[in-house]
Scaffold this motif. Structure first.
Motif, mmCIF file in Angstrom:
data_model
loop_
_atom_site.group_PDB
_atom_site.id
_atom_site.type_symbol
_atom_site.label_atom_id
_atom_site.label_comp_id
_atom_site.label_asym_id
_atom_site.label_seq_id
_atom_site.Cartn_x
_atom_site.Cartn_y
_atom_site.Cartn_z
ATOM 1 N N ILE A 1 29.907 45.194 33.131
ATOM 2 C CA ILE A 1 30.818 44.042 33.209
ATOM 3 C C ILE A 1 30.248 43.000 34.160
ATOM 4 O O ILE A 1 30.186 41.802 33.842
ATOM 5 C CB ILE A 1 32.220 44.483 33.693
ATOM 6 C CG1 ILE A 1 32.787 45.579 32.788
ATOM 7 C CG2 ILE A 1 33.170 43.287 33.735
ATOM 8 C CD1 ILE A 1 34.094 46.187 33.294
ATOM 9 N N LYS A 2 29.802 43.458 35.337
ATOM 10 C CA LYS A 2 29.293 42.530 36.359
ATOM 11 C C LYS A 2 28.000 41.864 35.909
ATOM 12 O O LYS A 2 27.779 40.673 36.164
ATOM 13 C CB LYS A 2 29.087 43.278 37.673
ATOM 14 C CG LYS A 2 30.404 43.754 38.296
ATOM 15 C CD LYS A 2 30.164 44.612 39.523
ATOM 16 C CE LYS A 2 31.482 45.099 40.115
ATOM 17 N NZ LYS A 2 31.284 45.998 41.271
ATOM 18 N N GLU A 3 27.157 42.624 35.214
ATOM 19 C CA GLU A 3 25.894 42.048 34.734
ATOM 20 C C GLU A 3 26.149 40.994 33.658
ATOM 21 O O GLU A 3 25.501 39.941 33.642
ATOM 22 C CB GLU A 3 24.998 43.167 34.193
ATOM 23 C CG GLU A 3 23.595 42.728 33.807
ATOM 24 C CD GLU A 3 22.779 42.221 34.986
ATOM 25 O OE1 GLU A 3 21.883 41.392 34.740
ATOM 26 O OE2 GLU A 3 23.037 42.636 36.141
ATOM 27 N N ALA A 4 27.104 41.273 32.756
ATOM 28 C CA ALA A 4 27.448 40.289 31.718
ATOM 29 C C ALA A 4 28.008 39.027 32.350
ATOM 30 O O ALA A 4 27.707 37.906 31.906
ATOM 31 C CB ALA A 4 28.446 40.897 30.738
ATOM 32 N N TYR A 5 28.807 39.188 33.389
ATOM 33 C CA TYR A 5 29.362 38.025 34.100
ATOM 34 C C TYR A 5 28.254 37.224 34.769
ATOM 35 O O TYR A 5 28.212 35.985 34.681
ATOM 36 C CB TYR A 5 30.385 38.487 35.135
ATOM 37 C CG TYR A 5 30.816 37.391 36.087
ATOM 38 C CD1 TYR A 5 31.571 36.298 35.630
ATOM 39 C CD2 TYR A 5 30.468 37.438 37.430
ATOM 40 C CE1 TYR A 5 31.959 35.286 36.505
ATOM 41 C CE2 TYR A 5 30.855 36.429 38.308
ATOM 42 C CZ TYR A 5 31.598 35.359 37.838
ATOM 43 O OH TYR A 5 31.982 34.356 38.699
ATOM 44 N N LYS A 6 27.340 37.923 35.423
ATOM 45 C CA LYS A 6 26.236 37.246 36.110
ATOM 46 C C LYS A 6 25.407 36.424 35.131
ATOM 47 O O LYS A 6 25.079 35.254 35.375
ATOM 48 C CB LYS A 6 25.360 38.284 36.816
ATOM 49 C CG LYS A 6 24.180 37.680 37.571
ATOM 50 C CD LYS A 6 23.280 38.786 38.132
ATOM 51 C CE LYS A 6 22.031 38.181 38.776
ATOM 52 N NZ LYS A 6 21.068 39.240 39.207
ATOM 53 N N LYS A 7 25.065 37.034 33.999
ATOM 54 C CA LYS A 7 24.266 36.332 32.984
ATOM 55 C C LYS A 7 25.026 35.133 32.429
ATOM 56 O O LYS A 7 24.442 34.068 32.187
ATOM 57 C CB LYS A 7 23.900 37.286 31.852
ATOM 58 C CG LYS A 7 22.922 38.380 32.221
ATOM 59 C CD LYS A 7 22.682 39.297 31.020
ATOM 60 C CE LYS A 7 21.747 40.443 31.340
ATOM 61 N NZ LYS A 7 21.586 41.361 30.192
ATOM 62 N N SER A 8 26.315 35.318 32.212
ATOM 63 C CA SER A 8 27.138 34.227 31.676
ATOM 64 C C SER A 8 27.215 33.075 32.671
ATOM 65 O O SER A 8 27.136 31.904 32.294
ATOM 66 C CB SER A 8 28.545 34.731 31.348
ATOM 67 O OG SER A 8 28.505 35.752 30.375
ATOM 68 N N LYS A 9 27.377 33.415 33.926
ATOM 69 C CA LYS A 9 27.484 32.393 34.971
ATOM 70 C C LYS A 9 26.194 31.603 35.104
ATOM 71 O O LYS A 9 26.206 30.377 35.288
ATOM 72 C CB LYS A 9 27.832 33.075 36.302
ATOM 73 C CG LYS A 9 28.327 32.139 37.385
ATOM 74 C CD LYS A 9 29.718 31.632 37.126
ATOM 75 C CE LYS A 9 30.207 30.787 38.286
ATOM 76 N NZ LYS A 9 31.514 30.157 38.003
ATOM 77 N N GLU A 10 25.062 32.307 34.987
ATOM 78 C CA GLU A 10 23.755 31.652 35.149
ATOM 79 C C GLU A 10 23.463 30.629 34.062
ATOM 80 O O GLU A 10 22.686 29.700 34.275
ATOM 81 C CB GLU A 10 22.654 32.724 35.164
ATOM 82 C CG GLU A 10 22.610 33.524 36.457
ATOM 83 C CD GLU A 10 21.645 34.689 36.393
ATOM 84 O OE1 GLU A 10 21.155 34.990 35.269
ATOM 85 O OE2 GLU A 10 21.394 35.320 37.441
ATOM 86 N N GLN A 11 24.081 30.796 32.892
ATOM 87 C CA GLN A 11 23.806 29.868 31.782
ATOM 88 C C GLN A 11 24.911 28.827 31.606
ATOM 89 O O GLN A 11 24.919 28.076 30.632
ATOM 90 C CB GLN A 11 23.613 30.645 30.485
ATOM 91 C CG GLN A 11 24.834 31.400 30.019
ATOM 92 C CD GLN A 11 24.634 32.117 28.691
ATOM 93 O OE1 GLN A 11 23.600 31.999 28.041
ATOM 94 N NE2 GLN A 11 25.657 32.840 28.270
ATOM 95 N N GLN A 12 25.836 28.775 32.570
ATOM 96 C CA GLN A 12 27.026 27.932 32.421
ATOM 97 C C GLN A 12 26.694 26.461 32.215
ATOM 98 O O GLN A 12 27.402 25.752 31.491
ATOM 99 C CB GLN A 12 27.944 28.105 33.630
ATOM 100 C CG GLN A 12 29.355 27.594 33.414
ATOM 101 C CD GLN A 12 30.291 28.027 34.526
ATOM 102 O OE1 GLN A 12 29.864 28.467 35.595
ATOM 103 N NE2 GLN A 12 31.589 27.910 34.289
ATOM 104 N N ASN A 13 25.631 25.986 32.842
ATOM 105 C CA ASN A 13 25.312 24.560 32.762
ATOM 106 C C ASN A 13 24.199 24.244 31.765
ATOM 107 O O ASN A 13 23.694 23.123 31.724
ATOM 108 C CB ASN A 13 24.923 24.043 34.155
ATOM 109 C CG ASN A 13 26.089 24.133 35.127
ATOM 110 O OD1 ASN A 13 27.220 23.791 34.780
ATOM 111 N ND2 ASN A 13 25.817 24.598 36.343
ATOM 112 N N LEU A 14 23.832 25.239 30.968
ATOM 113 C CA LEU A 14 22.807 25.000 29.949
ATOM 114 C C LEU A 14 23.401 24.239 28.762
ATOM 115 O O LEU A 14 24.617 24.282 28.526
ATOM 116 C CB LEU A 14 22.235 26.325 29.452
ATOM 117 C CG LEU A 14 21.400 27.153 30.428
ATOM 118 C CD1 LEU A 14 20.993 28.472 29.768
ATOM 119 C CD2 LEU A 14 20.164 26.383 30.884
#
Length: 627
Positions: free
Chosen positions: A526-539
């Motif tokens: 769950i935390k890894e999916a959140y981290k990846k999602s957050k990192e691409q938020q401004n793409l």
């Protein structure tokens, strides 16, 4: 079980003859208005929060109104808007009421061009100002525009930025209004281009007006307006000068059907609606292709045009499972196939004990899938009988043969939709108690503590009604086992193209998956999916990946369904409960022409879908999720 909301239903009518023609042939110049009413009433399943209609007169003189609109809110909106229109005619003498020339000159809504809309909000925004058609007025007749649609745009921010960069200043931040301004802006430019062209030719006065209205090219207007749109849509529009258009998104997500002859052009969101209203066979009703438009100019010329290049075809499968009317020939057969495809997993759930199993359905949309399920079991039983007889050879006694041939599939109408819950009656626990009685049961329909009870529904999305009402009320019959069957696969992802499914934690499949991850100490996923999602938020949306898929990856469909049972079974339930879902292969085999399955798979057809699911998961993690 919980009604999904769908945005929306559209209907268009273009009369190709003068009003006098319809008065003489059909006994009323209101022929077009009456057909619009039929098209809208037959699509009331698509929108019950509001309705609106617009009309254009083709032969109005300067100083006379030529464009009319009526809108209303609530489940009775269709009746209200047509009642308001008819109120303009109630005091007319019979002679005037049947005088088409008088109607054209003096009566509102006595026109040749009609457009209707039924609304379901998927944004939470309500009020009359959000009810279509939207209207853009101007002193130039050709610049007036009414717009309505069945759509959701995933990139409103992008569209908003684009039109503000051209100097526009929209007064409202909603996709419909922004699209109205966008199309309207391009229409303005088109009219101004023709004005300059006419002036250069030496035309003056009304000759310029006629030249503009005779040459407006809506194809170019639509192409330059919609090239940035990301979403599922059918957009309809009419102009004050009598142009009309309807066009479909390039992925084919949202449906649109049309029919025309030498008297009329008709468009609606569903095929059988047109068949019924116009009394025509299904082969005469055509479907708009992805990215295609049907346009009718002010003289009645009909043409088809490719507005946007078709993308990978992704017609919405939920249209077939749930939303569209089951009276469509193909949809009826597809829903039956969805039920028939479930025979083997149901047999597994009941340990092949057909003798002690009763089959039923959740009213009312699952009824066709129920018939398909029964048909599938009848076929299974016939093969079983043949096998038993063949294996016995010629040694069968009369009683044994009679027993084999007497094997039947037992079906009953176990669940009855008894009341419609009125939420204003009560709140809190009292309201939940009322919800538990939305359905009633047929007592004595099964043998207590002996029979299994298999009940099919078209979809299980949130699970609220299952927990609050269905399982508890079925348990009162004292079945040995309750098997809840969904004719669609597990809904795991939000929809952003017109269905009211936008928040992650609403889905019982998602909640069950999160519970499994916690239970099995896999919170790191769950935390890894959140981290990846957050990192691409401004793409840019084209680069965004749907990492929510990683949450489901460790589990089988059956594991997730079993956890759902734990979450949804009310305390005190005595029967064993199991949930059986359609598999994706079964869905696509039953509905081969509607491959769109993003709510089940997370494979969004447009980049905007990935962007919005990314935002939805981030919102869930930051507002809802906790260890």
């Amino acid at each position: 079980m919980e009604p999904l909301k769908h945005e929306c239903g559209v209907a268009m009518i273009r009369l190709l003859k003068p009003l006098e023609y319809y008065e003489q042939k059909y006994g009323t110049w209101m022929y077009g208005l009456n057909k619009l009413y039929l098209l809208m009433e037959k699509q009331h399943n698509r929108g019950q929060e509001g309705a609106g209609l617009a009309c254009v007169k083709l032969e109005a003189n300067p100083g006379e109104e030529y464009m009319f609109r009526e809108r209303a809110l609530g489940t009775g909106a269709i009746t209200e808007i047509f009642g308001a229109v008819q109120s303009n005619f109630k005091d007319l003498t019979p002679e005037k009421l049947h005088d088409a020339d008088y109607a054209k000159r003096c009566l509102p809504f006595a026109g040749e061009l009609y457009m209707g809309h039924l609304r379901y909000s998927t944004t939470g925004k309500s009020g009359i100002s959000y009810v279509h058609p939207f209207l853009r007025r101007n002193n130039w007749r050709a610049k007036n525009l009414a717009l309505c649609g069945n759509f959701n745009m995933t990139n409103v921010d992008e569209i908003f930025q684009r039109i503000t960069e051209t100097g526009q200043h929209p007064r409202r931040y909603s996709d419909t209004y922004i699209m109205l301004e966008q199309v309207g802006h391009r229409l303005d430019r088109e009219v101004e281009r023709l004005f300059q062209q006419a002036e250069a030719k030496g035309l003056k006065g009304m000759d310029i007006t006629h030249a503009i209205e005779d040459q407006v090219d809506l194809v170019n207007v639509l192409k330059t307006s919609s090239d940035v749109w990301d979403g599922g849509y059918v957009i309809c529009g009419i102009t004050g000068s009598g142009e009309s258009f309807s066009f479909r998104d390039p992925w084919g997500i949202r449906p649109a059907f049309y029919y025309h002859d030498d008297e009329i052009v008709v468009l609606a969101s569903e095929r059988p609606v047109i068949q019924t209203a116009m009394n025509v066979p299904d082969e005469e009703v055509k479907e708009l292709n992805p990215g295609e438009a049907i346009l009718v100019d002010k003289t009645g010329n009909i043409r088809m045009a490719q507005i946007n290049e078709p993308k990978k075809y992704n017609a919405c499968s939920f249209e077939r499972i749930y939303f569209s009317r089951g009276s469509d020939k193909d949809i009826y057969n597809e829903r039956k196939a969805l039920g028939s495809n479930l025979v083997q997993p149901i047999l597994k759930a009941i340990d092949n004990d057909l003798e002690h199993t009763v089959f039923s359905f959740i009213p009312n949309t699952a009824e066709v899938a129920f018939y398909g399920m029964l048909e599938g079991f009848d076929n299974y039983l016939n093969h079983l009988k043949i096998s038993k007889i063949a294996s016995a050879g010629h040694q069968l006694k009369y009683e044994e043969l009679d027993k084999i041939l007497s094997m039947r599939i037992r079906s009953e109408k176990v669940a009855i939709k008894d009341i419609k819950l009125r939420t204003f009656i009560a709140e809190g626990n009292t309201r939940n108690d009322l919800a538990a009685h939305v359905y009633d049961i047929t007592y004595g329909s099964i043998v207590p503590h002996v029979d299994n009870l298999v009940v099919i529904d078209d979809s299980i999305v949130r699970g609220t009604t299952l927990k609050q009402s269905i399982i508890g009320i079925l348990d009162r019959l004292h079945p040995k086992k309750i098997v809840i069957v969904s004719s669609s696969p597990q809904v795991r992802y939000p929809d952003y193209y017109g269905i009211d499914m936008a928040r992650m934690n609403e889905f019982i499949a998602f909640r069950a998956t999160i519970a499994l991850l916690k239970e099995r100490n896999k919170q790191h996923i769950i935390k890894e999916a959140y981290k990846k999602s957050k990192e691409q938020q401004n793409l840019p949306k084209e680069q965004i990946v749907n990492y929510v898929k990683e949450l489901y990856a460790p589990f089988t469909d059956e594991e997730i369904a079993a956890k759902m049972v734990e979450l949804l079974t009310p305390e005190g339930t005595k029967a064993k409960v199991e949930i059986v879902y359609q598999h994706l292969e079964g869905l696509h085999a039953a509905c081969p022409k509607n491959p769109g399955d993003w709510y089940f798979t997370g494979d969004y057809p447009t980049p905007g879908g990935n962007k919005l699911v990314n935002e939805a998961f981030i919102t869930y993690m930051e507002k809802v999720y906790s260890d």
